[in-house]
Write a protein that holds these residues in place. Structure first.
Motif, PDB file in Angstrom:
ATOM      1  N   ILE A 173       3.134  51.043  52.314  1.00 32.97           N
ATOM      2  CA  ILE A 173       3.482  52.174  53.185  1.00 32.97           C
ATOM      3  C   ILE A 173       2.394  53.245  53.091  1.00 32.97           C
ATOM      4  O   ILE A 173       1.964  53.599  51.995  1.00 32.97           O
ATOM      5  N   THR A 174       1.944  53.751  54.241  1.00 33.93           N
ATOM      6  CA  THR A 174       0.895  54.763  54.257  1.00 33.93           C
ATOM      7  C   THR A 174       1.460  56.130  54.622  1.00 33.93           C
ATOM      8  O   THR A 174       2.233  56.253  55.572  1.00 33.93           O
ATOM      9  N   LYS A 175       1.072  57.140  53.829  1.00 33.02           N
ATOM     10  CA  LYS A 175       1.534  58.506  54.073  1.00 33.02           C
ATOM     11  C   LYS A 175       0.355  59.466  54.064  1.00 33.02           C
ATOM     12  O   LYS A 175      -0.589  59.282  53.291  1.00 33.02           O
ATOM     13  N   GLU A 176       0.444  60.486  54.921  1.00 31.62           N
ATOM     14  CA  GLU A 176      -0.580  61.534  54.909  1.00 31.62           C
ATOM     15  C   GLU A 176      -0.299  62.458  53.733  1.00 31.62           C
ATOM     16  O   GLU A 176       0.856  62.711  53.395  1.00 31.62           O
ATOM     17  N   ILE A 177      -1.370  62.960  53.143  1.00 30.06           N
ATOM     18  CA  ILE A 177      -1.183  63.800  51.975  1.00 30.06           C
ATOM     19  C   ILE A 177      -2.337  64.792  51.852  1.00 30.06           C
ATOM     20  O   ILE A 177      -3.462  64.508  52.288  1.00 30.06           O
ATOM     21  N   GLU A 178      -2.041  65.969  51.310  1.00 28.27           N
ATOM     22  CA  GLU A 178      -3.110  66.929  51.037  1.00 28.27           C
ATOM     23  C   GLU A 178      -3.099  67.218  49.540  1.00 28.27           C
ATOM     24  O   GLU A 178      -2.045  67.494  48.965  1.00 28.27           O
ATOM     25  N   ILE A 179      -4.247  67.115  48.924  1.00 29.49           N
ATOM     26  CA  ILE A 179      -4.329  67.235  47.467  1.00 29.49           C
ATOM     27  C   ILE A 179      -5.274  68.373  47.080  1.00 29.49           C
ATOM     28  O   ILE A 179      -6.381  68.483  47.617  1.00 29.49           O
ATOM     29  N   LYS A 180      -4.822  69.190  46.135  1.00 27.42           N
ATOM     30  CA  LYS A 180      -5.669  70.241  45.601  1.00 27.42           C
ATOM     31  C   LYS A 180      -6.414  69.664  44.396  1.00 27.42           C
ATOM     32  O   LYS A 180      -5.801  69.019  43.537  1.00 27.42           O
ATOM     33  N   THR A 181      -7.712  69.879  44.354  1.00 23.15           N
ATOM     34  CA  THR A 181      -8.483  69.302  43.253  1.00 23.15           C
ATOM     35  C   THR A 181      -9.532  70.283  42.731  1.00 23.15           C
ATOM     36  O   THR A 181      -9.973  71.176  43.449  1.00 23.15           O
ATOM     37  N   THR A 182      -9.904  70.100  41.477  1.00 24.40           N
ATOM     38  CA  THR A 182     -10.995  70.889  40.905  1.00 24.40           C
ATOM     39  C   THR A 182     -12.192  69.964  40.696  1.00 24.40           C
ATOM     40  O   THR A 182     -12.063  68.908  40.072  1.00 24.40           O
ATOM     41  N   ILE A 183     -13.321  70.377  41.256  1.00 22.70           N
ATOM     42  CA  ILE A 183     -14.529  69.562  41.108  1.00 22.70           C
ATOM     43  C   ILE A 183     -15.541  70.334  40.277  1.00 22.70           C
ATOM     44  O   ILE A 183     -15.774  71.524  40.499  1.00 22.70           O
ATOM     45  N   GLN A 184     -16.108  69.645  39.319  1.00 24.21           N
ATOM     46  CA  GLN A 184     -17.122  70.288  38.491  1.00 24.21           C
ATOM     47  C   GLN A 184     -18.347  69.379  38.361  1.00 24.21           C
ATOM     48  O   GLN A 184     -18.224  68.173  38.180  1.00 24.21           O
ATOM     49  N   LYS A 185     -19.518  70.025  38.414  1.00 22.13           N
ATOM     50  CA  LYS A 185     -20.746  69.251  38.292  1.00 22.13           C
ATOM     51  C   LYS A 185     -21.388  69.502  36.938  1.00 22.13           C
ATOM     52  O   LYS A 185     -21.527  70.642  36.521  1.00 22.13           O
ATOM     53  N   THR A 186     -21.718  68.416  36.240  1.00 17.07           N
ATOM     54  CA  THR A 186     -22.504  68.561  35.016  1.00 17.07           C
ATOM     55  C   THR A 186     -23.655  67.568  35.101  1.00 17.07           C
ATOM     56  O   THR A 186     -23.430  66.372  35.191  1.00 17.07           O
ATOM     57  N   ASN A 187     -24.852  68.097  35.055  1.00 17.62           N
ATOM     58  CA  ASN A 187     -26.071  67.314  35.297  1.00 17.62           C
ATOM     59  C   ASN A 187     -25.953  66.579  36.631  1.00 17.62           C
ATOM     60  O   ASN A 187     -25.713  67.189  37.637  1.00 17.62           O
ATOM     61  N   ASP A 188     -26.070  65.252  36.610  1.00 17.02           N
ATOM     62  CA  ASP A 188     -25.958  64.546  37.887  1.00 17.02           C
ATOM     63  C   ASP A 188     -24.593  63.868  38.027  1.00 17.02           C
ATOM     64  O   ASP A 188     -24.426  62.920  38.768  1.00 17.02           O
ATOM     65  N   ARG A 189     -23.618  64.358  37.280  1.00 26.65           N
ATOM     66  CA  ARG A 189     -22.282  63.771  37.332  1.00 26.65           C
ATOM     67  C   ARG A 189     -21.255  64.771  37.842  1.00 26.65           C
ATOM     68  O   ARG A 189     -21.440  65.973  37.697  1.00 26.65           O
ATOM     69  N   TYR A 190     -20.200  64.259  38.406  1.00 24.65           N
ATOM     70  CA  TYR A 190     -19.123  65.124  38.892  1.00 24.65           C
ATOM     71  C   TYR A 190     -17.807  64.728  38.246  1.00 24.65           C
ATOM     72  O   TYR A 190     -17.538  63.547  38.043  1.00 24.65           O
ATOM     73  N   THR A 191     -16.998  65.723  37.919  1.00 29.43           N
ATOM     74  CA  THR A 191     -15.653  65.461  37.432  1.00 29.43           C
ATOM     75  C   THR A 191     -14.675  66.017  38.457  1.00 29.43           C
ATOM     76  O   THR A 191     -14.860  67.124  38.951  1.00 29.43           O
ATOM     77  N   MET A 192     -13.688  65.241  38.782  1.00 29.47           N
ATOM     78  CA  MET A 192     -12.700  65.683  39.751  1.00 29.47           C
ATOM     79  C   MET A 192     -11.312  65.468  39.151  1.00 29.47           C
ATOM     80  O   MET A 192     -11.010  64.380  38.662  1.00 29.47           O
ATOM     81  N   SER A 193     -10.496  66.508  39.161  1.00 32.54           N
ATOM     82  CA  SER A 193      -9.161  66.346  38.594  1.00 32.54           C
ATOM     83  C   SER A 193      -8.142  67.126  39.413  1.00 32.54           C
ATOM     84  O   SER A 193      -8.503  68.019  40.184  1.00 32.54           O
ATOM     85  N   GLY A 194      -6.885  66.804  39.227  1.00 36.32           N
ATOM     86  CA  GLY A 194      -5.829  67.496  39.954  1.00 36.32           C
ATOM     87  C   GLY A 194      -4.508  66.776  39.816  1.00 36.32           C
ATOM     88  O   GLY A 194      -4.397  65.823  39.032  1.00 36.32           O
ATOM     89  N   GLU A 195      -3.526  67.249  40.532  1.00 37.33           N
ATOM     90  CA  GLU A 195      -2.222  66.592  40.509  1.00 37.33           C
ATOM     91  C   GLU A 195      -1.493  66.806  41.830  1.00 37.33           C
ATOM     92  O   GLU A 195      -1.813  67.738  42.585  1.00 37.33           O
ATOM     93  N   PHE A 196      -0.556  65.947  42.120  1.00 33.72           N
ATOM     94  CA  PHE A 196       0.256  66.071  43.330  1.00 33.72           C
ATOM     95  C   PHE A 196       1.574  65.329  43.127  1.00 33.72           C
ATOM     96  O   PHE A 196       1.721  64.575  42.161  1.00 33.72           O
ATOM     97  N   ASN A 197       2.500  65.558  44.025  1.00 33.70           N
ATOM     98  CA  ASN A 197       3.806  64.905  43.918  1.00 33.70           C
ATOM     99  C   ASN A 197       3.975  63.830  44.988  1.00 33.70           C
ATOM    100  O   ASN A 197       3.452  63.976  46.090  1.00 33.70           O
ATOM    101  N   LEU A 198       4.672  62.790  44.635  1.00 32.99           N
ATOM    102  CA  LEU A 198       5.016  61.750  45.608  1.00 32.99           C
ATOM    103  C   LEU A 198       6.520  61.512  45.573  1.00 32.99           C
ATOM    104  O   LEU A 198       7.114  61.462  44.490  1.00 32.99           O
ATOM    105  N   THR A 199       7.114  61.378  46.736  1.00 33.66           N
ATOM    106  CA  THR A 199       8.548  61.085  46.809  1.00 33.66           C
ATOM    107  C   THR A 199       8.740  59.575  46.844  1.00 33.66           C
ATOM    108  O   THR A 199       8.171  58.887  47.702  1.00 33.66           O
TER     109      THR A 199
END
Lengths: 181, 143
Positions: A121-147
């Motif tokens: 099943i496919t659902k549309e979703i909007e997610i808030k995330t924090t992106i951080q760059k260190t050197n040539d790498r990126y970290t992305m984290s966050g959370e959301f709810n699913l019913t």
């Protein structure tokens, strides 16, 4: 003047390698939490694949449902056999895009809009995330709810107190430059 | 009254046995992998090729099975507080092996490009083949 041109060219090339490139996370972590009256359930998947393209502002992720690790074997069994039906729907996927372009400095909050597919099943979703760059790498984290009900996952009435109606999903990806061959 | 009492005791006994049995099975499940004879022994290149050629066939063949993969170490990572060995192949995909907690000590002695045998449960393929609950087979290391 020539030196300046060379410098500009080098800068351009450098930017090209940073922005014109895809980034990959092969060992992203996705955890879900179900808090219910009878019991709390937590499961982790440490092998989530994700590809990030800053040029196109696109992001995609894919995970194997069988690779979720539970504290109890029985939970793992119920999850795969009764609820998610991993033999029929082995993967969960996400495809989306960053609503804004990425700036180069510091951690920043971004919104990602996209489609998540679980249990076919496919659902549309909007997610808030924090992106951080260190050197040539990126970290992305966050959370959301699913019913749970949205994804046509049927919980027998007798177990309705064991599984939350809304499940909290947390994610953490560490991206490195992706050298496509 | 006595009869009732012993009936209750009997029930408790049966219940306890069932519980203990369940507990033993649940606990030994993971360590079983170490003792289990792998269903298939394959090279990293072969298993990846099988998954990229026909994922469905490879899924049926490998998923849920204890298998042993032979390959050279591309890298060892410590992401997400897990020790993961990635075996290299002749493409930029690899075999991701999540090491079982009881084998963590062995990981420190591993070196890049070292040829090893890893036994674990195959979970499927994304861009890499994924194995969980992995044990390093030292006896086979220098083949």
């Amino acid at each position: 003047m020539n030196k300046l041109r060379l410098l500009l060219l080098l800068l351009f090339l450098k930017l090209g390698t940073v922005f014109g490139q895809q980034f990959i996370a092969r060992q992203g972590q996705v955890t879900f939490f179900s808090y219910a009256t009878v019991e709390d359930i937590e499961a982790k998947n440490n092998q989530v694949l994700s590809i990030l393209d800053f040029d196109k502002k696109e992001i995609a992720a894919s995970m194997l449902m069988r690779a979720f690790v539970f504290k109890k074997n029985l939970m793992h069994e119920h999850f795969n056999e009764s609820y998610i039906e991993s033999d029929l729907y082995p993967k969960a996927t996400f495809e989306g895009f960053l609503l804004e372009g990425l700036e180069n400095a510091g951690p920043q909050v971004q919104f990602i809009k996209g489609k998540v597919t679980i249990h076919g099943i496919t659902k549309e979703i909007e997610i808030k995330t924090t992106i951080q760059k260190t050197n040539d790498r990126y970290t992305m984290s966050g959370e959301f709810n699913l019913t749970v009900k949205d994804f046509n996952i049927k919980i027998p009435p007798i177990l309705s107190n064991n599984i939350a109606k809304v499940v909290l999903v947390k994610f953490n990806f560490q991206y490195e430059p992706y050298e496509n061959e | 009254m006595i009869k009732k009492h012993s009936f209750f005791k009997g029930c408790m006994l049966v219940f306890s046995i069932v519980c203990i049995n369940y507990f033993i099975v649940a606990c030994s499940n993971q360590n079983n992998i170490k003792e289990t004879v792998p269903k298939y022994i394959v090279s990293a290149d072969t298993i990846l090729l099988e998954f990229t050629t026909n994922e469905e066939t490879a899924n049926t063949k490998y998923i849920h099975k204890v298998i042993e993969v032979v390959g050279k170490i591309k890298e060892v990572t410590s992401l997400n507080n897990r020790k993961t060995i990635i075996l290299q192949t002749n493409t930029n995909s690899g075999i991701i092996c999540d090491v079982n907690d009881s084998d963590l000590k062995l990981v420190n002695d591993l070196k890049k490009n070292q040829l090893i045998h890893i036994k674990g449960i195959c979970k499927g393929y994304l861009k890499d083949v994924i194995l969980l609950n992995c044990f390093i087979d030292i006896t086979n290391q220098h083949e």
